[in-house]
Structures are given as structure tokens and as C-alpha cells.
Design an enzyme around this catalytic site. Sequence first.
Site, PDB file in Angstrom:
ATOM      1  N   GLY A  92      43.875  30.667  42.439  1.00  0.00           N
ATOM      2  CA  GLY A  92      42.634  31.101  41.795  1.00  0.00           C
ATOM      3  C   GLY A  92      42.165  30.188  40.678  1.00  0.00           C
ATOM      4  N   HIS A  99      45.062  26.059  31.412  1.00  0.00           N
ATOM      5  CA  HIS A  99      44.570  27.032  30.422  1.00  0.00           C
ATOM      6  C   HIS A  99      45.299  28.357  30.577  1.00  0.00           C
ATOM      7  CE1 HIS A  99      41.966  27.037  33.988  1.00  0.00           C
ATOM      8  NE2 HIS A  99      41.871  28.360  33.835  1.00  0.00           N
ATOM      9  N   HIS A 101      44.753  32.303  30.057  1.00  0.00           N
ATOM     10  CA  HIS A 101      43.812  33.396  29.814  1.00  0.00           C
ATOM     11  C   HIS A 101      44.504  34.424  28.924  1.00  0.00           C
ATOM     12  CE1 HIS A 101      40.923  32.555  33.234  1.00  0.00           C
ATOM     13  NE2 HIS A 101      41.986  31.913  33.705  1.00  0.00           N
TER      14      HIS A 101
END
Length: 111
Positions: A92, A99, A101
Site C-alpha cells: 500500500g 514514512h 503514519h
Amino acid sequence: MSDCIFCKILDGDIPSNRVYEDEHCIAFHDVQPAAPVHLLVIPRKHISSLDALTPQDQELMGHIMTRIPEIARNQGLEQGYRTVINTGEQGGQTVFHIHFHILGGRQMTGL
Ligand code: DGP
């Protein structure tokens, strides 16, 4: 990386709503929030994904992990939050600058 959206955010060429920064990483609000609070934490160093990490990145990744609780707390997530790292297309990942989330502000369900 000249064609990397997150490098452009780091350089200020793309605006972002920054909530934290230090010499190694920055955190800003995700433009497509999936929760009331949805932040992204990125290293200043361009690393495309978890798959691209090398042993030299160990300290940097540890630095980011240990900053996340402080960043989350400062955004009012004292009740808890979810951290997600998407890796590769099937994982995904859509932006190929590693990064983390941070999602919170509501009850997280499922996985
Ligand atoms: P991922 O799917 O794990 O690669 O997450 C990429 C996230 O990046 C996605 O939730 C949307 C966010 N995003 C993409 N472009 C921008 C942008 O220009 N600004 C901000 N703030 N977030 C972005």
C-alpha cells in the site's frame, strides 16, 4: 531526490502543515487524513522504503521511533494511536520516501 514529493516537502517546495522538526526528521499532517489526527514522520535523508534500509540507518530509525510518542502526545493523542509503515506496492505504499503514519483521535479497529 528531485522527483520525490516528500523531499519537496522537506525543501519547502510543496507546502505542508509541520508539527515537528529536528535535524533528522520532520512530522506533518497527511493531506488525505484517515483519522481525526493523521501525521506523517519522515527522515530528512531520502530512503525509499523499509526495504532500502541499511545498517547505517539503524540510529536514524531509532531516533524517529523515539520521537513518535512525543509527537503524538503534542497532538493530543494521550489515549493512544496507531503507527503504520506501508512497504512496497502490495503493502500500500504510494510515496517512496520512507514514512511512519501516526493515526489517532478515534478508536482504531481491525488492523
Ligand atoms: P503511503 O500510502 O503509506 O505511501 O502514504 C502516503 C501518504 O502521503 C498518503 O496518506 C497521502 C500522503 N500524501 C501524499 N502526497 C502528499 C502531500 O503532498 N502532502 C501531504 N501532507 N501528504 C501527502
